[in-house]
Scaffold this motif. Sequence first.
Motif, PDB file in Angstrom:
ATOM      1  N   ILE A  17     -22.997 -29.597   0.854  1.00 23.54           N
ATOM      2  CA  ILE A  17     -22.875 -30.383  -0.379  1.00 23.54           C
ATOM      3  C   ILE A  17     -24.037 -31.365  -0.508  1.00 23.54           C
ATOM      4  N   THR A  18     -24.394 -31.990   0.603  1.00 23.96           N
ATOM      5  CA  THR A  18     -25.525 -32.914   0.574  1.00 23.96           C
ATOM      6  C   THR A  18     -26.809 -32.191   0.220  1.00 23.96           C
ATOM      7  N   ARG A  19     -26.986 -30.979   0.740  1.00 23.53           N
ATOM      8  CA  ARG A  19     -28.185 -30.199   0.421  1.00 23.53           C
ATOM      9  C   ARG A  19     -28.203 -29.815  -1.053  1.00 23.53           C
ATOM     10  N   VAL A  20     -27.049 -29.422  -1.588  1.00 23.24           N
ATOM     11  CA  VAL A  20     -26.972 -29.082  -3.018  1.00 23.24           C
ATOM     12  C   VAL A  20     -27.334 -30.300  -3.862  1.00 23.24           C
ATOM     13  N   ALA A  21     -26.789 -31.466  -3.496  1.00 20.45           N
ATOM     14  CA  ALA A  21     -27.076 -32.691  -4.244  1.00 20.45           C
ATOM     15  C   ALA A  21     -28.546 -33.070  -4.144  1.00 20.45           C
ATOM     16  N   THR A  22     -29.145 -32.842  -2.970  1.00 27.20           N
ATOM     17  CA  THR A  22     -30.568 -33.141  -2.798  1.00 27.20           C
ATOM     18  C   THR A  22     -31.418 -32.299  -3.734  1.00 27.20           C
ATOM     19  N   VAL A  23     -31.126 -31.011  -3.787  1.00 23.64           N
ATOM     20  CA  VAL A  23     -31.873 -30.124  -4.683  1.00 23.64           C
ATOM     21  C   VAL A  23     -31.634 -30.517  -6.141  1.00 23.64           C
ATOM     22  N   SER A  31     -38.539 -37.470  -5.854  1.00 24.41           N
ATOM     23  CA  SER A  31     -39.229 -36.819  -4.743  1.00 24.41           C
ATOM     24  C   SER A  31     -38.189 -36.278  -3.765  1.00 24.41           C
ATOM     25  N   HIS A  32     -38.618 -35.361  -2.892  1.00 23.98           N
ATOM     26  CA  HIS A  32     -37.688 -34.776  -1.924  1.00 23.98           C
ATOM     27  C   HIS A  32     -37.110 -35.851  -1.011  1.00 23.98           C
ATOM     28  N   GLU A  33     -37.965 -36.766  -0.559  1.00 19.62           N
ATOM     29  CA  GLU A  33     -37.499 -37.804   0.357  1.00 19.62           C
ATOM     30  C   GLU A  33     -36.491 -38.726  -0.321  1.00 19.62           C
ATOM     31  N   ALA A  34     -36.794 -39.145  -1.570  1.00 21.80           N
ATOM     32  CA  ALA A  34     -35.885 -40.036  -2.290  1.00 21.80           C
ATOM     33  C   ALA A  34     -34.565 -39.337  -2.601  1.00 21.80           C
ATOM     34  N   ARG A  36     -33.155 -36.835  -0.968  1.00 22.69           N
ATOM     35  CA  ARG A  36     -32.378 -36.666   0.270  1.00 22.69           C
ATOM     36  C   ARG A  36     -31.736 -37.977   0.693  1.00 22.69           C
ATOM     37  N   PHE A  37     -32.486 -39.081   0.585  1.00 24.89           N
ATOM     38  CA  PHE A  37     -31.944 -40.385   0.972  1.00 24.89           C
ATOM     39  C   PHE A  37     -30.771 -40.790   0.085  1.00 24.89           C
ATOM     40  N   GLN A  38     -30.913 -40.605  -1.223  1.00 28.01           N
ATOM     41  CA  GLN A  38     -29.848 -40.997  -2.136  1.00 28.01           C
ATOM     42  C   GLN A  38     -28.612 -40.126  -1.949  1.00 28.01           C
ATOM     43  N   ALA A  39     -28.812 -38.832  -1.706  1.00 28.62           N
ATOM     44  CA  ALA A  39     -27.671 -37.937  -1.488  1.00 28.62           C
ATOM     45  C   ALA A  39     -26.919 -38.314  -0.220  1.00 28.62           C
ATOM     46  N   ARG A  40     -27.646 -38.571   0.851  1.00 24.32           N
ATOM     47  CA  ARG A  40     -26.994 -38.945   2.106  1.00 24.32           C
ATOM     48  C   ARG A  40     -26.316 -40.307   1.995  1.00 24.32           C
ATOM     49  N   SER A  41     -26.922 -41.229   1.252  1.00 25.47           N
ATOM     50  CA  SER A  41     -26.318 -42.545   1.074  1.00 25.47           C
ATOM     51  C   SER A  41     -24.997 -42.441   0.326  1.00 25.47           C
ATOM     52  N   ALA A  42     -24.992 -41.626  -0.734  1.00 25.03           N
ATOM     53  CA  ALA A  42     -23.780 -41.500  -1.546  1.00 25.03           C
ATOM     54  C   ALA A  42     -22.669 -40.775  -0.798  1.00 25.03           C
ATOM     55  N   ILE A  43     -23.000 -39.709  -0.076  1.00 24.11           N
ATOM     56  CA  ILE A  43     -21.960 -38.928   0.615  1.00 24.11           C
ATOM     57  C   ILE A  43     -21.417 -39.690   1.818  1.00 24.11           C
ATOM     58  N   SER A  44     -22.233 -40.564   2.411  1.00 21.57           N
ATOM     59  CA  SER A  44     -21.769 -41.336   3.561  1.00 21.57           C
ATOM     60  C   SER A  44     -21.008 -42.581   3.159  1.00 21.57           C
ATOM     61  N   PHE A  48     -26.569 -47.460  -1.791  1.00 19.58           N
ATOM     62  CA  PHE A  48     -28.021 -47.416  -1.791  1.00 19.58           C
ATOM     63  C   PHE A  48     -28.526 -48.640  -2.529  1.00 19.58           C
ATOM     64  N   THR A  49     -29.418 -49.373  -1.895  1.00 21.74           N
ATOM     65  CA  THR A  49     -29.885 -50.638  -2.443  1.00 21.74           C
ATOM     66  C   THR A  49     -31.402 -50.671  -2.599  1.00 21.74           C
ATOM     67  N   THR A  50     -32.038 -49.531  -2.579  1.00 19.65           N
ATOM     68  CA  THR A  50     -33.485 -49.487  -2.750  1.00 19.65           C
ATOM     69  C   THR A  50     -33.828 -49.641  -4.220  1.00 19.65           C
ATOM     70  N   THR A  51     -35.108 -49.799  -4.497  1.00 24.02           N
ATOM     71  CA  THR A  51     -35.554 -49.927  -5.887  1.00 24.02           C
ATOM     72  C   THR A  51     -35.300 -48.644  -6.668  1.00 24.02           C
ATOM     73  N   GLU A  52     -35.082 -47.531  -5.957  1.00 23.80           N
ATOM     74  CA  GLU A  52     -34.818 -46.265  -6.640  1.00 23.80           C
ATOM     75  C   GLU A  52     -33.410 -46.217  -7.207  1.00 23.80           C
ATOM     76  N   SER A  53     -32.553 -47.183  -6.849  1.00 24.56           N
ATOM     77  CA  SER A  53     -31.180 -47.170  -7.347  1.00 24.56           C
ATOM     78  C   SER A  53     -31.141 -47.278  -8.861  1.00 24.56           C
ATOM     79  N   GLU A  54     -32.083 -48.029  -9.440  1.00 27.21           N
ATOM     80  CA  GLU A  54     -32.135 -48.138 -10.899  1.00 27.21           C
ATOM     81  C   GLU A  54     -32.471 -46.796 -11.530  1.00 27.21           C
ATOM     82  N   ASP A  55     -33.318 -46.024 -10.861  1.00 22.24           N
ATOM     83  CA  ASP A  55     -33.646 -44.694 -11.375  1.00 22.24           C
ATOM     84  C   ASP A  55     -32.418 -43.796 -11.397  1.00 22.24           C
ATOM     85  N   ILE A  56     -31.496 -44.011 -10.442  1.00 22.89           N
ATOM     86  CA  ILE A  56     -30.256 -43.229 -10.399  1.00 22.89           C
ATOM     87  C   ILE A  56     -29.307 -43.680 -11.502  1.00 22.89           C
TER      88      ILE A  56
END
Length: 261
Positions: A17-23, A31-34, A36-44, A48-56
Amino acid sequence: MIGVATLLVVLLLVTVITRVATVALRTTGLSHEAARFQARSAISGVGFTTTESEDIVNEPARRRIVLTLMLISSAGLVTTLGSLLLSFDHASGVRQPAARVGAIVLGLLALWALSASRAVDRRLSALIERGLARFTELDVRDYVRLLHIHDAYSVAEMGVDEGDWLEGRPIGELQLTQEGVVVLGIRHARGGYTGVPTGAATLQDGDTVIVYGRTAALDELEQRRAGAAGERAHQQALTNHRRVIEEEAVRADGHSRKVSS
């Protein structure tokens, strides 16, 4: 051992599920790194408190993906803990719990090996992309793979400062394409954005240029200053790119011969 098997199945499902969400997140432009990080943060469930959270939060498709992961996380955590408790329930003696711990460790190692395998990643990502294209409305295009970002190429933002080799000169005169650098757009200091600028566009102090090319070439170009040293660096970059083109042509020819044989 039913509990152990259940636990490993749940962890396998979480991994998939995390891999599906990453894709899925990657197809929305992350980006792939962002992704993957956001998917793992949400499933765990750690958030997520990075600056990318606004992009989500500000993008509807990404928001739906992350909300779905959060719902799965709230149910999956209880299931996993229950399975773990079940695996040790009614255990007697020392050997039985030890065997179950060993099975869990081996299972986790196997899952880690699968998740770290590049071959598995390529095949699974391709399968996920086809599924997303068929069953969702996401614009499924993996730009990271299309542009070979994982290899020697990258997309970068490059600030233009006074005294830079790029500053004050039309793009057409810079011969950037002969260096292997493509200008995708210009974010102007005075405001506004120009996508796919023509050769007549001039880069001014304070502008930000978005470029694509070999990472090494982009790094060198960003540091290049105006003057004789900058011109020598430009000529060297032209030579380097011609050599890269020749090497890539040789590799492509060798690959074609290997496939045809």
